[in-house]
Write an enzyme that holds these catalytic residues in place. Structure first.
Site, PDB file in Angstrom:
ATOM      1  N   CYS A   1       0.791  -1.225   0.000  1.00 58.30           N
ATOM      2  CA  CYS A   1       0.000   0.000   0.000  1.00 58.30           C
ATOM      3  C   CYS A   1       0.831   1.287   0.000  1.00 58.30           C
ATOM      4  O   CYS A   1       0.271   2.373  -0.085  1.00 58.30           O
ATOM      5  CB  CYS A   1      -0.951  -0.009   1.192  1.00 58.30           C
TER       6      CYS A   1
ATOM      7  N   HIS B   1      -9.867   1.954  -0.136  1.00 53.71           N
ATOM      8  CA  HIS B   1      -8.411   1.773  -0.051  1.00 53.71           C
ATOM      9  C   HIS B   1      -7.943   1.221  -1.389  1.00 53.71           C
ATOM     10  O   HIS B   1      -8.207   0.070  -1.732  1.00 53.71           O
ATOM     11  CB  HIS B   1      -8.074   0.820   1.085  1.00 53.71           C
TER      12      HIS B   1
ATOM     13  N   HIS C   1      -3.092   7.752   6.224  1.00 57.30           N
ATOM     14  CA  HIS C   1      -3.312   6.449   5.592  1.00 57.30           C
ATOM     15  C   HIS C   1      -4.731   5.983   5.916  1.00 57.30           C
ATOM     16  O   HIS C   1      -5.454   5.548   5.032  1.00 57.30           O
ATOM     17  CB  HIS C   1      -2.268   5.452   6.091  1.00 57.30           C
TER      18      HIS C   1
END
Length: 396
Positions: A164, A326, A292
């Protein structure tokens, strides 16, 4: 730690579940309109919400690029066509030469969706169907190879795959390439698309929520997965004097656990502090922080504690994953574009889905949007295995 050369961001773009291009993303953030929908992705039967990009199935690659056809590269091509990005790269290529423009892109799963399809369609002799017997779409470098060829570039080409944090770390890698003299400009970015491996993989980790994600909320249950494509053009020198700059980056690899963050946020804090140091800034100089903020219980708890310890109460910090989901390997570039938008327009997003803040959250994590000048913005991305990255952007 030496300061980062401030490279101008001559162009940037993002395409995600809120729409194609920066204007669609900005409007959704301003209006509080989420791009998440109930899961309708083919060959998956999970009760969850996803950030799916409309129209990817209808994208046709140019004939010379047909050998790279897959969902991920279709989304890449759709993203490259937004916000005048193709023209900006063409101008840089003409001015500098194709060999002096690097390509550094990030992804987590690349074209694995095509590989899944190939295995679903094995023939009687367990061979891929002819139209999917194309090795380039079954490699992690499929994206980097496609983007370089689509843009007719001949400089260094790298595909970064650190889960990620992939398309945040591309800024750091590109900055090093430019500093070392291997190129005079770099196309950076990231693309990840939804596929069975992503949806079922994260579900197996018990990280997927049945409802839309709720970053930093006391009742959060997990993430909503999404897909996105984003790109930026970094250039050396003052060819774009009014453009925002990459001022600093910070990376760390705490390697605490394969999928869980360090319980004290060690790697996250090291990355944030390194980005500040390279930018020559203090924590109090950051006006907006894009977190995040995945809405998983552990990640948000750790990140909130780090932010509360490092930054003053006046900071405006938020997660935008309630709008986009996400987007994994594309999260870094997508949220860098959000940070750049805050600098350009003075619009600071809130946190969609946050109703009751987790008690660990400090006043920095904001539920509501705000409007005020932003001189410096940071974005953070944390990947599996403790691959962490923080970026600082600002005006010259």
């Amino acid at each position: 730690m030496s300061a980062t050369t401030p490279f101008a961001i001559a162009a940037h773009t993002a395409t995600c579940a809120t729409g194609s291009g920066r204007a669609a993303l900005r409007a959704a953030l301003r209006d509080g309109r989420s791009g998440l929908r109930r899961n309708d992705f083919p060959h998956t039967a999970l009760a969850t919400w996803i950030g799916r990009v409309d129209g990817v199935e209808d994208v046709a690659l140019p004939a010379p690029l047909a050998g790279w056809d897959c969902r991920n590269n279709r989304l890449a091509w759709l993203g490259l066509q937004q916000d005048g990005f193709l023209d900006a790269v063409a101008a840089a290529r003409a001015r500098l030469g194709a060999a002096r423009v690097a390509t550094v892109v990030g992804t987590s799963t690349s074209s694995i969706g095509a590989t899944e399809e190939a295995y679903r369609r094995l023939d009687a002799e367990a061979r891929f169907p002819d139209e999917l017997a194309r090795p380039i779409v079954h490699t992690p470098h499929s994206l980097g190879d496609f983007v370089q060829r689509a843009l007719a570039l001949e400089g260094p080409a790298v595909t970064v795959a650190t889960a990620c944090s992939s398309s945040a770390k591309v800024f750091a890698q590109a900055a090093r390439l430019l500093d070392a003299g291997f190129a005079d400009a770099a196309v950076v970015g990231g693309v990840d698309t939804l596929c069975g491996s992503v949806l079922y993989g994260f579900n197996a980790l018990e990280l997927v929520a049945a409802e839309p994600c709720r970053p930093f909320d006391a009742a959060r249950r997990g993430l909503s997965l999404g897909e996105a494509a984003g790109f930026a053009l970094l250039v050396r020198g003052d060819v774009a004097p009014d453009a925002p700059r990459l001022l600093g980056y910070g990376e760390s690899s705490d390697a605490h656990h394969m999928s869980a963050p360090h319980p004290d946020g060690l790697g996250a804090r090291l990355a944030m502090q390194a980005a500040l140091d390279r930018a020559g800034l203090a924590a109090g100089d950051i006006d907006y922080l894009n977190l995040h903020g995945t809405a998983t219980p552990a990640n948000d708890r750790v990140e909130a504690a780090v932010v509360a310890a490092l930054f003053p109460d006046t900071l405006h910090a938020s997660s935008t994953k309630g709008w986009t989901g996400h987007t994994l390997g594309a999260a870094g570039i997508l949220e860098a574009v959000v940070a750049l938008g805050a600098i350009e327009h003075g619009e600071l997003p809130g946190t969609l889905g946050l109703e009751t803040p987790d008690p660990v959250c400090g006043p920095q994590i904001r539920r509501e949007p705000a409007a005020r000048p932003v001189r410096h913005a940071m974005s953070t991305s944390f990947g599996f295995g403790g691959n962490n990255c923080a970026l600082v952007f600002g005006r010259a």
